[in-house]
Scaffold this motif. Structure first.
Motif, short mmCIF file in Angstrom:
data_model
loop_
_atom_site.label_atom_id
_atom_site.label_comp_id
_atom_site.label_asym_id
_atom_site.label_seq_id
_atom_site.Cartn_x
_atom_site.Cartn_y
_atom_site.Cartn_z
N VAL A 13 -15.29 -0.04 -15.86
CA VAL A 13 -15.05 -0.27 -17.22
C VAL A 13 -13.80 -0.31 -17.76
CG1 VAL A 13 -17.58 0.60 -17.89
CG2 VAL A 13 -15.62 2.03 -18.03
N SER A 14 -12.87 0.24 -17.04
CA SER A 14 -11.47 0.38 -17.33
C SER A 14 -10.53 -0.93 -17.01
CB SER A 14 -10.78 1.59 -16.56
OG SER A 14 -11.18 2.71 -17.21
N PHE A 27 -21.26 7.86 -13.98
CA PHE A 27 -21.47 9.15 -14.80
C PHE A 27 -22.28 8.74 -16.29
CE2 PHE A 27 -17.09 8.13 -15.48
CZ PHE A 27 -16.86 8.29 -16.80
N LYS A 28 -22.81 9.54 -16.85
CA LYS A 28 -23.42 9.20 -18.24
C LYS A 28 -22.38 9.39 -19.36
CE LYS A 28 -28.09 10.12 -16.88
NZ LYS A 28 -29.29 10.78 -17.08
N CYS A 29 -22.45 8.33 -20.41
CA CYS A 29 -21.61 8.58 -21.45
C CYS A 29 -21.89 9.82 -22.14
CB CYS A 29 -22.13 7.51 -22.53
SG CYS A 29 -20.95 7.37 -23.96
N PRO A 30 -20.98 10.50 -22.79
CA PRO A 30 -21.14 11.88 -23.37
C PRO A 30 -21.98 11.44 -24.68
CG PRO A 30 -18.99 11.88 -22.62
CD PRO A 30 -19.53 10.47 -22.49
N ILE A 36 -21.54 4.76 -17.14
CA ILE A 36 -20.21 4.53 -16.92
C ILE A 36 -19.90 4.30 -15.61
CG2 ILE A 36 -17.91 5.09 -17.63
CD1 ILE A 36 -19.46 4.64 -20.18
N VAL A 37 -19.27 3.34 -15.03
CA VAL A 37 -18.70 3.21 -13.77
C VAL A 37 -17.27 3.14 -13.92
CG1 VAL A 37 -19.01 1.97 -11.30
CG2 VAL A 37 -20.85 2.33 -13.02
N ARG A 38 -16.41 3.55 -12.99
CA ARG A 38 -14.84 3.71 -12.89
C ARG A 38 -14.41 3.75 -11.54
NH1 ARG A 38 -11.90 7.92 -16.25
NH2 ARG A 38 -10.32 6.05 -16.36
N CYS A 39 -13.46 2.83 -11.34
CA CYS A 39 -12.89 2.89 -9.86
C CYS A 39 -11.97 4.32 -9.73
CB CYS A 39 -11.98 1.73 -9.60
SG CYS A 39 -10.72 1.73 -10.59
N ALA A 40 -11.59 4.26 -8.57
CA ALA A 40 -10.91 5.72 -8.20
C ALA A 40 -9.44 5.57 -8.43
CB ALA A 40 -10.67 5.84 -6.51
N LYS A 41 -8.89 4.30 -8.89
CA LYS A 41 -7.78 4.22 -9.21
C LYS A 41 -7.51 4.40 -10.90
CE LYS A 41 -3.72 0.84 -9.65
NZ LYS A 41 -3.56 -0.58 -9.30
N CYS A 42 -8.24 4.03 -11.57
CA CYS A 42 -8.43 4.19 -13.04
C CYS A 42 -8.59 5.88 -13.24
CB CYS A 42 -9.35 3.45 -13.65
SG CYS A 42 -8.83 1.54 -13.80
N ARG A 43 -9.49 6.28 -12.45
CA ARG A 43 -9.95 7.83 -12.68
C ARG A 43 -8.61 8.34 -12.51
NH1 ARG A 43 -13.39 7.92 -8.47
NH2 ARG A 43 -12.83 10.04 -8.16
N LYS A 44 -7.90 8.26 -11.14
CA LYS A 44 -6.57 8.90 -10.83
C LYS A 44 -5.50 8.76 -11.89
CE LYS A 44 -3.30 9.71 -7.16
NZ LYS A 44 -3.01 9.25 -5.78
N GLU A 50 -14.04 2.56 -22.16
CA GLU A 50 -14.87 2.37 -23.41
C GLU A 50 -16.20 2.34 -23.10
OE1 GLU A 50 -15.30 0.07 -27.61
OE2 GLU A 50 -13.54 -0.19 -26.29
N CYS A 51 -17.32 3.20 -23.75
CA CYS A 51 -18.55 2.93 -23.30
C CYS A 51 -19.04 1.47 -23.78
CB CYS A 51 -19.59 4.05 -23.82
SG CYS A 51 -21.27 3.75 -23.72
N PRO A 52 -19.49 0.59 -23.01
CA PRO A 52 -20.02 -0.69 -23.30
C PRO A 52 -21.20 -0.75 -24.35
CG PRO A 52 -20.73 -0.30 -21.14
CD PRO A 52 -20.02 0.65 -21.50
N ASP A 53 -22.10 0.36 -24.26
CA ASP A 53 -23.18 0.61 -25.33
C ASP A 53 -22.70 0.82 -26.75
OD1 ASP A 53 -24.54 -0.48 -23.48
OD2 ASP A 53 -25.92 1.42 -23.03
N CYS A 54 -22.09 2.13 -26.80
CA CYS A 54 -21.73 2.62 -27.98
C CYS A 54 -20.26 2.79 -28.46
CB CYS A 54 -22.23 4.25 -27.92
SG CYS A 54 -21.23 5.37 -27.08
N GLY A 55 -19.40 2.37 -27.71
CA GLY A 55 -17.96 2.27 -27.98
C GLY A 55 -17.22 3.64 -27.85
#
Length: 59
Positions: A13-14, A27-30, A36-44, A50-55
């Motif tokens: 998503v990043s 992981f689930k949006c808080p 939500i799916v994020r790659c290792a590079k963006c996490r690091k 941004e959540c695609p459903d609620c922003g």
């Protein structure tokens, strides 16, 4: 769609890269609980997402 097909279709998503075969985090949006799916590079790098459903925006 099977679970393996869903995994192949997922994108970070990043940055938007296809996460198939990578060490991505899912992981689930808080706020709304959407997936939500994020790659290792963006996490690091702590890139914003941004959540695609609620922003909801997170680090």
């Amino acid at each position: 769609m099977s679970q393996s097909q869903q995994k192949r279709a997922q994108k970070c998503v990043s940055c938007g890269i296809n996460i198939a075969g990578t060490s991505a985090a899912t992981f689930k949006c808080p706020d709304c609980g959407a997936q939500i799916v994020r790659c290792a590079k963006c996490r690091k790098q702590s890139n914003l997402y941004e959540c695609p459903d609620c922003g909801f925006m997170g680090p």
